[in-house]
Design a protein around this motif. Structure first.
Motif, mmCIF file in Angstrom:
data_model
loop_
_atom_site.group_PDB
_atom_site.id
_atom_site.type_symbol
_atom_site.label_atom_id
_atom_site.label_comp_id
_atom_site.label_asym_id
_atom_site.label_seq_id
_atom_site.Cartn_x
_atom_site.Cartn_y
_atom_site.Cartn_z
ATOM 1 N N ILE A 1 0.844 -1.197 0.000
ATOM 2 C CA ILE A 1 0.000 0.000 0.000
ATOM 3 C C ILE A 1 0.883 1.252 0.000
ATOM 4 O O ILE A 1 0.593 2.226 -0.699
ATOM 5 N N VAL A 2 1.976 1.222 0.759
ATOM 6 C CA VAL A 2 2.914 2.355 0.756
ATOM 7 C C VAL A 2 3.470 2.550 -0.653
ATOM 8 O O VAL A 2 3.528 3.673 -1.171
ATOM 9 N N LEU A 3 3.868 1.460 -1.304
ATOM 10 C CA LEU A 3 4.414 1.517 -2.653
ATOM 11 C C LEU A 3 3.400 2.133 -3.613
ATOM 12 O O LEU A 3 3.722 3.079 -4.357
ATOM 13 N N GLN B 1 -7.415 6.476 -2.911
ATOM 14 C CA GLN B 1 -7.845 5.875 -1.640
ATOM 15 C C GLN B 1 -8.896 4.787 -1.880
ATOM 16 O O GLN B 1 -8.860 3.729 -1.254
ATOM 17 N N GLU B 2 -9.828 5.061 -2.793
ATOM 18 C CA GLU B 2 -10.848 4.065 -3.113
ATOM 19 C C GLU B 2 -10.205 2.822 -3.726
ATOM 20 O O GLU B 2 -10.535 1.691 -3.375
ATOM 21 N N CYS B 3 -9.253 3.043 -4.620
ATOM 22 C CA CYS B 3 -8.541 1.933 -5.259
ATOM 23 C C CYS B 3 -7.769 1.119 -4.226
ATOM 24 O O CYS B 3 -7.852 -0.112 -4.191
ATOM 25 N N LEU B 4 -7.040 1.822 -3.363
ATOM 26 C CA LEU B 4 -6.176 1.164 -2.386
ATOM 27 C C LEU B 4 -6.939 0.374 -1.333
ATOM 28 O O LEU B 4 -6.343 -0.436 -0.620
ATOM 29 N N SER B 5 -8.234 0.599 -1.227
ATOM 30 C CA SER B 5 -9.023 -0.143 -0.245
ATOM 31 C C SER B 5 -9.896 -1.226 -0.891
ATOM 32 O O SER B 5 -10.569 -1.977 -0.192
ATOM 33 N N ALA B 6 -9.866 -1.317 -2.215
ATOM 34 C CA ALA B 6 -10.682 -2.319 -2.914
ATOM 35 C C ALA B 6 -10.052 -3.705 -2.763
ATOM 36 O O ALA B 6 -8.852 -3.866 -2.966
ATOM 37 N N PRO B 7 -10.861 -4.712 -2.421
ATOM 38 C CA PRO B 7 -10.319 -6.071 -2.258
ATOM 39 C C PRO B 7 -9.574 -6.571 -3.493
ATOM 40 O O PRO B 7 -8.532 -7.219 -3.372
ATOM 41 N N GLU B 8 -10.073 -6.241 -4.694
ATOM 42 C CA GLU B 8 -9.414 -6.698 -5.921
ATOM 43 C C GLU B 8 -8.032 -6.061 -6.055
ATOM 44 O O GLU B 8 -7.095 -6.695 -6.524
ATOM 45 N N PHE B 9 -7.918 -4.802 -5.652
ATOM 46 C CA PHE B 9 -6.631 -4.132 -5.750
ATOM 47 C C PHE B 9 -5.670 -4.666 -4.703
ATOM 48 O O PHE B 9 -4.476 -4.807 -4.963
ATOM 49 N N LEU B 10 -6.184 -4.987 -3.533
ATOM 50 C CA LEU B 10 -5.327 -5.588 -2.503
ATOM 51 C C LEU B 10 -4.776 -6.921 -2.994
ATOM 52 O O LEU B 10 -3.629 -7.271 -2.699
ATOM 53 N N ASP B 11 -5.553 -7.655 -3.788
ATOM 54 C CA ASP B 11 -5.053 -8.886 -4.409
ATOM 55 C C ASP B 11 -3.914 -8.565 -5.378
ATOM 56 O O ASP B 11 -2.925 -9.297 -5.453
ATOM 57 N N HIS B 12 -4.075 -7.474 -6.126
ATOM 58 C CA HIS B 12 -3.016 -7.062 -7.045
ATOM 59 C C HIS B 12 -1.737 -6.732 -6.269
ATOM 60 O O HIS B 12 -0.640 -7.126 -6.680
#
Length: 161
Positions: A31-33, A59-70
């Motif tokens: 998330i920092v990256l 912020q919306e992207c960084l909290s989305a489950p799909e993005f966390l998978d990425h």
């Protein structure tokens, strides 16, 4: 990928040691990256869509489950590179295919320099004083080798594809 000549034994040790401190919290550090990446180049945000949904903000992207998978996947690629420092060439085909996938979704080769800056920023934030010029140089060499392999994926894609 001539990894044996690319990194000295000391550089490989610095990478392993520093990665050990980061790899225990891959999503947190990822998330920092990516926060840094979106700060440096907000135009990259539209590349990340899931189910045709555009994110209104980083912020919306960084909290989305799909993005966390990425993020997990990105950190796994870094982990694979660290795990194969003595023989990066065994990752060549995988990284080349990863490059093709990134090109297919609209990522430009130039964006990888911004990703590299973001990776170094994340390492600096995580490692603090332990992120010295020698660590930075070792990681830069490793990252450049990974990106070169991914770029070969661009080069092997036929025009118009």
């Amino acid at each position: 990928m001539e990894s044996g000549m690319l990194l000295s034994g000391g550089q490989r040790a610095l990478i392993r040691e520093s990665w050990q401190r980061v790899s225990g919290s891959p999503v947190q550090h990822g998330i920092v990256l990516f926060t840094r990446l979106f700060d440096l180049d907000p135009d990259l945000l539209p590349l990340f869509q899931y189910n045709c949904k555009q994110f209104a903000s980083p912020q919306e992207c960084l909290s989305a489950p799909e993005f966390l998978d990425h993020i997990r996947k990105v950190m796994l690629v870094i982990d694979a590179a660290v795990s194969h420092l003595e023989n990066l060439s065994c990752l060549e085909e995988y990284l080349c295919n990863l490059g093709k996938k990134h090109q297919a979704v609209g990522v430009k080769v130039e964006s990888f320099s911004t990703v590299g800056e973001s990776l170094l920023y994340m390492l600096e934030k995580c490692l603090g004083a332990a992120f010295n010029p020698e660590v930075q140089e070792a990681w830069s060499k490793l990252y450049n080798a990974v990106v070169k392999a991914m770029q070969r994926g661009w080069e092997t894609l036929p025009e118009g594809d």
